[in-house]
Design a protein around this motif. Structure first.
Motif, PDB file in Angstrom:
ATOM      1  N   SER A 173       0.802  -1.221   0.000  1.00  0.00           N
ATOM      2  CA  SER A 173       0.000   0.000   0.000  1.00  0.00           C
ATOM      3  C   SER A 173       0.833   1.268   0.000  1.00  0.00           C
ATOM      4  N   VAL A 174       2.108   1.182   0.438  1.00  0.00           N
ATOM      5  CA  VAL A 174       2.919   2.408   0.539  1.00  0.00           C
ATOM      6  C   VAL A 174       3.996   2.498  -0.543  1.00  0.00           C
ATOM      7  N   LEU A 175       4.420   1.363  -1.078  1.00  0.00           N
ATOM      8  CA  LEU A 175       5.436   1.429  -2.131  1.00  0.00           C
ATOM      9  C   LEU A 175       4.799   1.956  -3.416  1.00  0.00           C
ATOM     10  N   PRO A 176       5.493   2.817  -4.150  1.00  0.00           N
ATOM     11  CA  PRO A 176       4.831   3.580  -5.209  1.00  0.00           C
ATOM     12  C   PRO A 176       4.651   2.866  -6.538  1.00  0.00           C
ATOM     13  N   ASN A 177       5.311   1.710  -6.747  1.00  0.00           N
ATOM     14  CA  ASN A 177       5.181   1.078  -8.060  1.00  0.00           C
ATOM     15  C   ASN A 177       5.319  -0.437  -7.947  1.00  0.00           C
ATOM     16  N   ASP A 178       4.980  -1.116  -9.030  1.00  0.00           N
ATOM     17  CA  ASP A 178       5.000  -2.572  -9.039  1.00  0.00           C
ATOM     18  C   ASP A 178       6.399  -3.137  -8.802  1.00  0.00           C
ATOM     19  N   PHE A 179       7.418  -2.464  -9.319  1.00  0.00           N
ATOM     20  CA  PHE A 179       8.771  -3.002  -9.164  1.00  0.00           C
ATOM     21  C   PHE A 179       9.147  -3.108  -7.687  1.00  0.00           C
ATOM     22  N   LEU A 180       8.941  -2.046  -6.945  1.00  0.00           N
ATOM     23  CA  LEU A 180       9.301  -2.056  -5.524  1.00  0.00           C
ATOM     24  C   LEU A 180       8.421  -3.011  -4.726  1.00  0.00           C
ATOM     25  N   ARG A 181       7.184  -3.216  -5.159  1.00  0.00           N
ATOM     26  CA  ARG A 181       6.285  -4.116  -4.436  1.00  0.00           C
ATOM     27  C   ARG A 181       6.756  -5.562  -4.499  1.00  0.00           C
ATOM     28  N   PHE A 182       7.536  -5.908  -5.495  1.00  0.00           N
ATOM     29  CA  PHE A 182       8.147  -7.238  -5.550  1.00  0.00           C
ATOM     30  C   PHE A 182       9.565  -7.225  -4.981  1.00  0.00           C
ATOM     31  N   ALA A 183      10.343  -6.221  -5.310  1.00  0.00           N
ATOM     32  CA  ALA A 183      11.769  -6.232  -5.002  1.00  0.00           C
ATOM     33  C   ALA A 183      12.055  -6.028  -3.520  1.00  0.00           C
ATOM     34  N   VAL A 184      11.299  -5.168  -2.837  1.00  0.00           N
ATOM     35  CA  VAL A 184      11.582  -4.904  -1.426  1.00  0.00           C
ATOM     36  C   VAL A 184      11.338  -6.140  -0.558  1.00  0.00           C
ATOM     37  N   PRO A 185      10.185  -6.838  -0.672  1.00  0.00           N
ATOM     38  CA  PRO A 185      10.036  -8.082   0.093  1.00  0.00           C
ATOM     39  C   PRO A 185      11.121  -9.107  -0.225  1.00  0.00           C
ATOM     40  N   ALA A 186      11.537  -9.177  -1.489  1.00  0.00           N
ATOM     41  CA  ALA A 186      12.598 -10.121  -1.854  1.00  0.00           C
ATOM     42  C   ALA A 186      13.903  -9.780  -1.145  1.00  0.00           C
ATOM     43  N   ALA A 187      14.225  -8.505  -1.046  1.00  0.00           N
ATOM     44  CA  ALA A 187      15.461  -8.085  -0.371  1.00  0.00           C
ATOM     45  C   ALA A 187      15.424  -8.444   1.108  1.00  0.00           C
ATOM     46  N   VAL A 188      14.267  -8.266   1.751  1.00  0.00           N
ATOM     47  CA  VAL A 188      14.137  -8.639   3.165  1.00  0.00           C
ATOM     48  C   VAL A 188      14.348 -10.141   3.337  1.00  0.00           C
ATOM     49  N   ALA A 189      13.784 -10.934   2.428  1.00  0.00           N
ATOM     50  CA  ALA A 189      13.942 -12.387   2.498  1.00  0.00           C
ATOM     51  C   ALA A 189      15.403 -12.797   2.370  1.00  0.00           C
ATOM     52  N   VAL A 190      16.144 -12.126   1.508  1.00  0.00           N
ATOM     53  CA  VAL A 190      17.561 -12.442   1.340  1.00  0.00           C
ATOM     54  C   VAL A 190      18.320 -12.202   2.639  1.00  0.00           C
ATOM     55  N   VAL A 191      18.110 -11.060   3.254  1.00  0.00           N
ATOM     56  CA  VAL A 191      18.842 -10.722   4.475  1.00  0.00           C
ATOM     57  C   VAL A 191      18.517 -11.698   5.605  1.00  0.00           C
ATOM     58  N   LEU A 192      17.226 -11.913   5.874  1.00  0.00           N
ATOM     59  CA  LEU A 192      16.840 -12.761   6.998  1.00  0.00           C
ATOM     60  C   LEU A 192      17.079 -14.239   6.706  1.00  0.00           C
ATOM     61  N   GLY A 193      16.843 -14.653   5.463  1.00  0.00           N
ATOM     62  CA  GLY A 193      17.050 -16.051   5.116  1.00  0.00           C
ATOM     63  C   GLY A 193      18.508 -16.462   5.179  1.00  0.00           C
ATOM     64  N   LEU A 194      19.385 -15.617   4.669  1.00  0.00           N
ATOM     65  CA  LEU A 194      20.814 -15.942   4.716  1.00  0.00           C
ATOM     66  C   LEU A 194      21.356 -15.880   6.128  1.00  0.00           C
ATOM     67  N   TRP A 195      20.831 -14.971   6.948  1.00  0.00           N
ATOM     68  CA  TRP A 195      21.247 -14.911   8.356  1.00  0.00           C
ATOM     69  C   TRP A 195      20.861 -16.196   9.083  1.00  0.00           C
ATOM     70  N   PHE A 196      19.626 -16.668   8.867  1.00  0.00           N
ATOM     71  CA  PHE A 196      19.208 -17.930   9.480  1.00  0.00           C
ATOM     72  C   PHE A 196      20.088 -19.079   9.010  1.00  0.00           C
ATOM     73  N   ALA A 197      20.375 -19.141   7.715  1.00  0.00           N
ATOM     74  CA  ALA A 197      21.198 -20.222   7.180  1.00  0.00           C
ATOM     75  C   ALA A 197      22.612 -20.176   7.750  1.00  0.00           C
ATOM     76  N   ALA A 198      23.172 -18.976   7.873  1.00  0.00           N
ATOM     77  CA  ALA A 198      24.549 -18.845   8.360  1.00  0.00           C
ATOM     78  C   ALA A 198      24.682 -19.268   9.817  1.00  0.00           C
ATOM     79  N   ARG A 199      23.660 -18.991  10.636  1.00  0.00           N
ATOM     80  CA  ARG A 199      23.725 -19.302  12.064  1.00  0.00           C
ATOM     81  C   ARG A 199      23.117 -20.660  12.407  1.00  0.00           C
ATOM     82  N   LEU A 200      22.608 -21.367  11.423  1.00  0.00           N
ATOM     83  CA  LEU A 200      21.957 -22.649  11.683  1.00  0.00           C
ATOM     84  C   LEU A 200      22.965 -23.703  12.138  1.00  0.00           C
TER      85      LEU A 200
END
Length: 429
Positions: A173-200
């Motif tokens: 609802s707050v991101l201004p265009n379709d590109f950011l609506r896909f790319a921003v959640p993907a970036a969050v997943a990369v950061v948190l997913g790789l952190w979980f994998a690294a510390r597993l």
């Protein structure tokens, strides 16, 4: 820094390692955010911008339904390969890292897609890769969490699913265009997913599996014998039906608002979507945590799952009449979203713990969880396919434009039947 103690593949950890549950919850949040934000509205708005409102239901069904096939294949395949993995980096970590990275790249391609065919290909890759990561992450619960705590852990992990939905809805609802609506959640997943994998503290398989990997064993990754394991069959089918019903409203809410309430502005759709999901998630988080703790204390799983399905069935049945309530329709829809959250919270809190207790084999944990997760992942994408390609067009043609009401009524039946099937499980309380 990687932490990979050498443990025999067949020896589960006696207790959850320090910080494991917190990192798992955050890692799952990132994955759910990336995958569910498109399902909760990003795909439908993107497709509306590509082809217009009239063609959007069928095109959304095509994209999401085809992606569902890739999700269905990826989950058990990744589970089978993960159980056999002898990498020095661990059994689960390679699938987490690879799945998250490929998923993020594919979601970026979805964001930039100039046409529906390109969007279709990119979404299928994203679904396949994301479910590789989901299969590996789900197996870590059986690897590291003792049975007595799985209800509480499932409640915590279950709570991050709606939080992912809520944050995804807000971002949409707050991101201004379709590109950011896909790319921003993907970036969050990369950061948190790789952190979980690294510390597993991943399990490292020190000996290769005795059975060779061949086409037959790969095919068996997608099936189980319900005659030998009937309770696992019932829990799979009940999960599939309840999740299919639950995903009906989320997948088509924005188009429902446009078609039945005259809300054709996509930004307005996404704002209402965020408000509705906020109410639903608030109720869901409370019900999930409370339900998981109560389930552990009472030593009961089935009554919670049955009650959850019945609540969701009742809510969806009432959703069918909201377009006929005039000015009160939208307000009623918000109340129903909150009630749906209560039912979903109870379900997410306890169903996973019930299912894990019924796994057919402790030697094929990830494979069996992959089969089980088909029932979890497939409905969220299959719902738009059934709705957009079959039910809504048929309902509009035969019932004078009541296609959405027919769809939500059918979803209520799915939840009702799923709830009743839980009573067929004999080897769990």
């Amino acid at each position: 820094m990687l932490d990979s103690p050498s443990l025999p593949a067949e020896a589960p950890a006696p207790q959850a390692p320090p910080g494991f549950v917190r990192r798992l919850a955050l890692g799952q949040f990132g994955l759910y955010l990336a995958v569910l934000a498109p399902v909760m509205g990003g795909l439908s708005v993107k497709i509306q911008h590509l082809v217009g409102l009239d063609a959007a239901p069928a095109q959304l069904g095509l994209v999401a339904g085809t992606g569902a096939v890739f999700a269905m294949v990826a989950q058990p395949l990744a589970g089978r390969l993960s159980d056999r993995c002898t990498s020095r980096f661990g059994m689960r970590r390679p699938f987490l890292v690879g799945g998250v990275a490929v998923m993020a790249a594919a979601l970026a391609a979805c964001a930039a897609a100039p046409s529906v065919p390109v969007l279709l290909i990119a979404w299928c890759v994203a679904q396949g890769a994301g479910n590789f990561a989901f299969a590996a992450a789900g197996a870590t619960v059986a690897d590291h969490v003792p049975e007595a705590r799985r209800g509480s852990v499932s409640g915590i992990v279950g709570a991050v699913t709606p939080v992912g939905i809520l944050v995804g809805s807000i971002l949409l609802s707050v991101l201004p265009n379709d590109f950011l609506r896909f790319a921003v959640p993907a970036a969050v997943a990369v950061v948190l997913g790789l952190w979980f994998a690294a510390r597993l503290p991943d399990r490292v398989r020190t000996e290769p599996p005795t059975e060779p990997l061949n086409p037959r064993s790969l095919l068996l990754s997608f099936v189980f014998d319900p005659r030998k394991h009937p309770d696992f069959g019932w829990v799979w089918l009940s999960k599939f039906l309840i999740m299919l019903g639950y995903g009906a409203l989320a997948g088509y809410l924005t188009l429902f608002l446009a078609a039945e309430f005259g809300m054709e502005d996509t930004d307005e759709q996404l704002r209402f979507n965020a408000l509705a999901n906020g109410l639903s998630v608030a109720a869901l988080v409370v019900a999930s945590v409370v339900g998981g703790v109560l389930s552990d204390r009472l030593g009961r799983r089935k009554p919670f799952v049955t009650a959850a399905g019945l609540i969701m069935a009742a809510v969806l049945a009432v959703v069918t009449i909201t377009p006929y309530l005039g000015d009160a329709g939208l307000g009623t829809l918000l109340v129903l979203e909150a009630l749906l959250g209560i039912g979903a919270g109870l379900f997410f809190a306890v169903d996973n713990a019930l299912a894990i207790s019924l796994l057919p084999s402790q030697d094929d944990t990830a494979k069996d969880l992959g089969v089980l997760n088909i029932a979890n992942a497939l409905p969220s994408s299959l719902s738009p396919f059934l709705a957009g390609v079959v039910v809504i067009p048929v309902g509009n043609a035969l019932l004078g434009g009541a296609g959405y009401s027919l769809w939500f009524g059918l979803a209520a039946v799915f939840c009702l039947v799923g709830a009743l099937l839980v009573t067929r499980i004999r080897s769990a309380a």
